[in-house]
Motif scaffolding. Structure first.
Motif, short mmCIF file in Angstrom:
data_model
loop_
_atom_site.label_atom_id
_atom_site.label_comp_id
_atom_site.label_asym_id
_atom_site.label_seq_id
_atom_site.Cartn_x
_atom_site.Cartn_y
_atom_site.Cartn_z
N LEU A 133 0.69 -1.29 -0.28
CA LEU A 133 -0.25 -0.14 -0.04
C LEU A 133 1.05 1.16 0.01
O LEU A 133 2.09 1.29 1.22
N CYS A 134 1.31 2.41 -1.44
CA CYS A 134 1.70 2.60 -1.55
C CYS A 134 0.49 4.99 -1.69
O CYS A 134 -0.13 4.21 -2.28
N GLY A 135 2.18 5.70 -0.99
CA GLY A 135 1.36 7.03 -1.29
C GLY A 135 2.27 7.31 -2.54
O GLY A 135 3.23 7.51 -2.48
N LEU A 136 0.90 8.07 -3.89
CA LEU A 136 1.73 8.05 -4.56
C LEU A 136 1.31 9.60 -4.75
O LEU A 136 0.39 10.76 -4.12
N TYR A 137 2.77 10.38 -4.86
CA TYR A 137 2.46 12.17 -5.47
C TYR A 137 2.87 12.28 -6.76
O TYR A 137 3.46 11.88 -7.25
N PRO A 138 2.99 13.46 -7.51
CA PRO A 138 3.58 14.24 -8.14
C PRO A 138 4.87 13.78 -8.94
O PRO A 138 5.97 13.60 -9.38
N ASP A 139 5.38 14.06 -7.20
CA ASP A 139 7.44 13.83 -7.73
C ASP A 139 7.59 12.66 -6.34
O ASP A 139 8.91 13.35 -6.31
N ALA A 140 6.94 12.08 -5.51
CA ALA A 140 7.41 10.98 -4.63
C ALA A 140 6.55 9.97 -4.47
O ALA A 140 5.32 10.13 -5.07
N LEU A 141 6.88 8.59 -3.83
CA LEU A 141 6.12 7.71 -3.92
C LEU A 141 6.71 7.34 -2.27
O LEU A 141 7.77 7.39 -2.58
N GLY A 142 5.70 6.55 -1.70
CA GLY A 142 6.43 6.55 0.12
C GLY A 142 5.42 5.02 0.55
O GLY A 142 4.36 4.75 -0.02
N ILE A 143 5.78 3.78 0.88
CA ILE A 143 4.83 2.85 0.92
C ILE A 143 4.54 3.34 2.90
O ILE A 143 5.42 3.66 3.48
N HIS A 144 3.24 2.26 3.08
CA HIS A 144 2.98 2.50 3.89
C HIS A 144 2.66 0.82 4.63
O HIS A 144 2.23 1.32 5.91
N SER A 145 2.57 0.24 3.68
CA SER A 145 2.21 -1.21 4.29
C SER A 145 2.63 -2.15 3.31
O SER A 145 2.54 -1.87 2.33
N VAL A 146 3.46 -3.49 4.36
CA VAL A 146 3.67 -4.43 2.92
C VAL A 146 2.99 -5.96 3.63
O VAL A 146 2.91 -5.70 4.95
N SER A 147 2.53 -6.54 2.55
CA SER A 147 1.85 -7.63 3.61
C SER A 147 1.42 -8.87 2.50
O SER A 147 1.19 -8.41 1.39
N MET A 148 1.48 -10.04 2.85
CA MET A 148 0.78 -11.30 1.84
C MET A 148 -0.76 -11.05 1.49
O MET A 148 -1.57 -11.20 3.01
N LEU A 173 9.90 -1.31 10.65
CA LEU A 173 10.78 -1.27 10.09
C LEU A 173 12.27 -0.60 10.26
O LEU A 173 11.90 0.17 10.51
N ASP A 174 13.41 -0.81 10.71
CA ASP A 174 14.60 -0.96 10.50
C ASP A 174 14.68 -0.38 8.80
O ASP A 174 14.29 -0.76 7.87
N GLU A 175 15.14 1.26 9.09
CA GLU A 175 15.68 2.18 7.92
C GLU A 175 16.35 1.02 6.60
O GLU A 175 15.60 0.55 5.04
N ARG A 176 17.01 0.41 7.27
CA ARG A 176 17.83 -1.28 5.57
C ARG A 176 16.28 -1.36 5.40
O ARG A 176 16.45 -1.33 3.70
N MET A 177 15.64 -1.84 5.97
CA MET A 177 14.40 -3.03 5.24
C MET A 177 13.13 -2.17 4.06
O MET A 177 13.21 -1.92 3.76
N ARG A 178 13.57 -1.04 5.32
CA ARG A 178 12.50 -0.10 4.17
C ARG A 178 13.28 0.36 2.65
O ARG A 178 12.39 0.58 1.82
N ASP A 179 14.29 0.37 3.03
CA ASP A 179 15.18 0.99 1.65
C ASP A 179 15.23 0.21 1.22
O ASP A 179 14.95 0.50 -0.01
N ALA A 180 14.74 -1.37 1.41
CA ALA A 180 15.06 -2.15 0.18
C ALA A 180 13.94 -2.47 0.17
O ALA A 180 13.87 -2.91 -1.44
N PHE A 181 12.61 -2.90 0.46
CA PHE A 181 10.94 -2.49 -0.50
C PHE A 181 10.83 -1.86 -1.22
O PHE A 181 10.59 -2.01 -2.15
N HIS A 182 11.59 -0.05 -1.42
CA HIS A 182 11.29 1.00 -1.93
C HIS A 182 11.92 0.47 -3.05
O HIS A 182 12.01 0.67 -4.35
N SER A 183 13.25 -0.27 -3.54
CA SER A 183 13.98 -0.22 -4.27
C SER A 183 13.99 -1.39 -5.16
O SER A 183 14.08 -1.68 -6.24
N TYR A 184 13.18 -2.32 -4.20
CA TYR A 184 12.53 -3.66 -4.94
C TYR A 184 11.23 -3.34 -5.53
O TYR A 184 10.67 -3.33 -6.85
N ILE A 185 10.39 -2.33 -4.85
CA ILE A 185 9.36 -1.75 -6.11
C ILE A 185 9.76 -0.31 -7.71
O ILE A 185 9.19 -0.69 -8.16
#
Length: 230
Positions: A133-148, A173-185
């Motif tokens: 579940l992500c928030g999308l803006y004209p110049d950014a995207l952020g992840i709100h949650s990750v689930s199965m 989640l720790d910062e490294r995992m959050r960054d990794a999920f952002h890179s994933y999508i």
């Protein structure tokens, strides 16, 4: 903006309170039906004449899901290796009524610059998918949650709902995992480049829904009127 003009077509003739008059029920009902039908017809023609926003194509290799304008499911799909990535979108104001409308941030589109994305990444042979579940803006995207979640079927026009544990809060989640999920999508093409298309797509969907509403309400009232006349 186009959406502001769209809402103005409905608001420019606000409904008036009908004075209480002593008259027969049938004559009052007929007058009310006629007034509503006349107004619906006027608004329908006004909205039908509006020029839609310029057509925007989704970033390659995403393609538009057939029939998505008439459903509540995925809007875009693409393949990533053996995976399938599907994206559904909704406006923030649809989740939190009034959100973004009076924020004072200069947004004149009533929350259209704040979108929520449901991103599903599925693999062959599995009944579940990785859901973001992500928030999308004209110049950014952020992840709100990750689930199965249960896998979204290829011909589905509705979102799958979770039936298991949703996972921890993303912010916990720790910062490294959050960054990794952002890179994933991001590797799968989910980023702010999707915004222009999804914004235009929502404008068109609004237009369709409003036209359909005028027509279906008018048809219902007209049928009711005809039934009483027989």
């Amino acid at each position: 903006m186009w959406r502001k003009v769209l809402s103005g077509a409905v608001k420019q003739r606000p409904w008036r309170l009908i004075p209480n008059r002593r008259s027969s029920s049938s004559s009052v009902s007929s007058a009310v039906n006629s007034m509503i039908l006349r107004s619906l017809k006027e608004h329908y023609h006004e909205v039908s004449k509006m020029t839609p926003p310029p057509k925007v194509s989704p970033p390659s290799p995403f393609t538009v899901v057939k029939g998505s304008l008439d459903g509540n499911g995925p809007v875009l799909r693409r393949s990533y290796g053996e995976e399938e990535v599907s994206i559904s979108v909704m406006r923030l104001a649809n989740i939190i009524p009034g959100a973004g409308e009076d924020s004072g941030d200069g947004d004149e589109d009533g929350g259209i610059n704040q979108l929520f994305l449901h991103v599903d990444v599925s693999k062959p042979g599995r009944s579940d998918s990785l859901h973001f579940l992500c928030g999308l803006y004209p110049d950014a995207l952020g992840i709100h949650s990750v689930s199965m979640r249960p896998k979204v079927k290829a011909d589905s026009l509705s979102l799958a709902v979770p039936n298991t544990y949703d996972g921890p809060l993303f912010e916990d989640l720790d910062e490294r995992m959050r960054d990794a999920f952002h890179s994933y999508i991001e590797e799968r093409g989910v980023n702010d480049s999707l915004f222009p298309f999804l914004q235009a797509w929502l404008y068109v969907k609004d237009h369709r829904n409003l036209m359909r509403w005028f027509k279906s309400v008018g048809t219902f009232i007209n049928e009711n009127k005809s039934a009483k006349d027989t």
